[in-house]
Design an enzyme around this catalytic site. Structure first.
Site, PDB file in Angstrom:
ATOM      1  N   SER A   1       0.845  -1.200   0.000  1.00  0.00           N
ATOM      2  CA  SER A   1       0.000   0.000   0.000  1.00  0.00           C
ATOM      3  C   SER A   1       0.871   1.237   0.000  1.00  0.00           C
ATOM      4  CB  SER A   1      -0.883   0.006   1.253  1.00  0.00           C
ATOM      5  OG  SER A   1      -1.392   1.310   1.447  1.00  0.00           O
TER       6      SER A   1
ATOM      7  N   HIS B   1      -1.307  -1.223  -4.241  1.00  0.00           N
ATOM      8  CA  HIS B   1      -2.558  -0.893  -3.553  1.00  0.00           C
ATOM      9  C   HIS B   1      -2.619   0.617  -3.333  1.00  0.00           C
ATOM     10  CE1 HIS B   1      -6.056  -1.875  -1.036  1.00  0.00           C
ATOM     11  NE2 HIS B   1      -5.609  -0.976  -0.172  1.00  0.00           N
TER      12      HIS B   1
ATOM     13  N   ASP C   1      -4.770   3.714  -1.830  1.00  0.00           N
ATOM     14  CA  ASP C   1      -5.808   4.050  -0.853  1.00  0.00           C
ATOM     15  C   ASP C   1      -6.351   5.458  -1.052  1.00  0.00           C
ATOM     16  OD1 ASP C   1      -6.031   1.707   0.857  1.00  0.00           O
ATOM     17  OD2 ASP C   1      -3.958   2.117   1.431  1.00  0.00           O
TER      18      ASP C   1
ATOM     19  N   MET D   1      -8.939   8.276   0.253  1.00  0.00           N
ATOM     20  CA  MET D   1      -9.728   8.658   1.435  1.00  0.00           C
ATOM     21  C   MET D   1     -10.247  10.078   1.251  1.00  0.00           C
ATOM     22  SD  MET D   1      -7.374   7.168   4.516  1.00  0.00           S
ATOM     23  CE  MET D   1      -6.502   5.596   4.361  1.00  0.00           C
TER      24      MET D   1
ATOM     25  N   HIS E   1      -8.575   1.292  -3.775  1.00  0.00           N
ATOM     26  CA  HIS E   1      -9.462   1.049  -2.629  1.00  0.00           C
ATOM     27  C   HIS E   1     -10.118   2.373  -2.271  1.00  0.00           C
ATOM     28  CE1 HIS E   1      -9.607  -0.185   1.943  1.00  0.00           C
ATOM     29  NE2 HIS E   1     -10.810  -0.075   1.412  1.00  0.00           N
TER      30      HIS E   1
ATOM     31  N   MET F   1     -12.081   4.517  -0.123  1.00  0.00           N
ATOM     32  CA  MET F   1     -12.655   4.739   1.217  1.00  0.00           C
ATOM     33  C   MET F   1     -13.312   6.110   1.205  1.00  0.00           C
ATOM     34  SD  MET F   1      -9.530   3.093   3.361  1.00  0.00           S
ATOM     35  CE  MET F   1      -8.432   3.342   1.970  1.00  0.00           C
TER      36      MET F   1
ATOM     37  N   MET G   1     -11.487  -5.609   5.482  1.00  0.00           N
ATOM     38  CA  MET G   1     -10.650  -4.744   6.318  1.00  0.00           C
ATOM     39  C   MET G   1     -10.390  -5.455   7.647  1.00  0.00           C
ATOM     40  SD  MET G   1      -9.962  -2.172   4.506  1.00  0.00           S
ATOM     41  CE  MET G   1      -8.933  -1.460   5.794  1.00  0.00           C
TER      42      MET G   1
ATOM     43  N   ASP H   1      -6.743  -6.462   4.321  1.00  0.00           N
ATOM     44  CA  ASP H   1      -6.086  -5.150   4.368  1.00  0.00           C
ATOM     45  C   ASP H   1      -6.080  -4.616   5.790  1.00  0.00           C
ATOM     46  OD1 ASP H   1      -5.153  -2.587   3.882  1.00  0.00           O
ATOM     47  OD2 ASP H   1      -6.842  -1.983   2.614  1.00  0.00           O
TER      48      ASP H   1
END
Ligand code: DX5
Ligand code: ZN
Length: 221
Positions: A10, A35, A37, A39, A68, A70, A139, A177
């Site tokens: 990540s 990966h 992330d 957010m 991913h 979020m 998660m 994850d």
């Protein structure tokens, strides 16, 4: 048939000032996926990176980029990330009232569709979308930050998800994850995961190749 092992560092734990180099480094060190992330400061407290950064890093690796999301209203981000060169696009079940539609939308753009669950969300909530899922992402920390401790209660959930997917003939990958490191990897793999996100357990180490190699060996059992 047992799936191959995928190790997905990540980039949340990478040095953002030199992101291109950081991605090339884990690619050369043996990472299978990158990966990514995302957010939004709403679904989770921090704000990280968006589709413009995905587009910027795309030329730095040919490995799959595993986005991913979020974020609230993740369906509004799907097209932009598809254009930016993402390979897997994963949305959270908790913020997807029309989950089946969103997953089919991701697939209609030629991308792999993923669904993610927070630690407290039961696996049964995705039972009826397994026909249109390429990746199930469980998660094992509450999302928002790298470097948190693995929540051991999730191990049973990994087992339940594995069984549910096998019973349904679902060929999707099962990714875990959060808090995956040399101390927890064997437990996560034994429970039935085949795809492992590792942020601090790779980017927090001086030798990325050694870190990825050690995680891969532990995952193989
Ligand atoms: C957390 C992110 C993770 C994070 C994992 O909300 O979704 O991908 O980077 O970091 P580690 O592996 O350090 O727990
Ligand atoms: Zn993640």
């Amino acid at each position: 048939m047992k799936k191959s092992i995928v190790i997905a560092p990540s980039i949340l734990s990478a040095d953002f000032a030199t992101l291109g180099e950081e991605i090339r480094a884990v690619d050369e060190a043996g990472a299978d996926w990158i990966h990514f992330d995302v957010m939004d400061g709403s679904f989770v407290p921090p704000i990280t990176i968006g589709d413009n950064v995905c587009k910027a890093i795309r030329p730095h690796t040919e490995k799959p980029i595993d986005v991913h999301l979020m974020v609230n209203h993740p369906e509004t981000q799907v097209e932009a990330f598809a254009r930016a060169g993402a390979d897997y696009i994963t949305v959270h079940q908790e913020v997807s009232p029309h989950l089946e539609r969103t997953l089919q939308f991701i697939r209609s753009l030629g991308k792999k569709a993923g669904v993610s669950l927070n630690p407290a969300t039961p696996v049964a909530t995705i039972q009826h979308v397994l026909h249109c899922v390429d990746l199930v992402l469980l998660m094992s920390v509450n999302p928002g930050y790298g470097g948190q401790k693995y929540i051991h209660a999730v191990t049973d959930k990994i087992r339940d998800a594995r069984k549910m997917m096998d019973d349904a003939g679902c060929e999707a990958r099962l990714e875990v994850d959060g808090g995956v490191n040399v101390a927890t990897m064997a437990e996560v793999a034994e429970a039935g995961a085949d795809t492992f996100v590792a942020g601090s357990a790779v980017y927090g180490k001086p030798d990325y190749a050694a870190a990825i190699g050690e995680l891969r060996d532990l995952a193989a059992g």
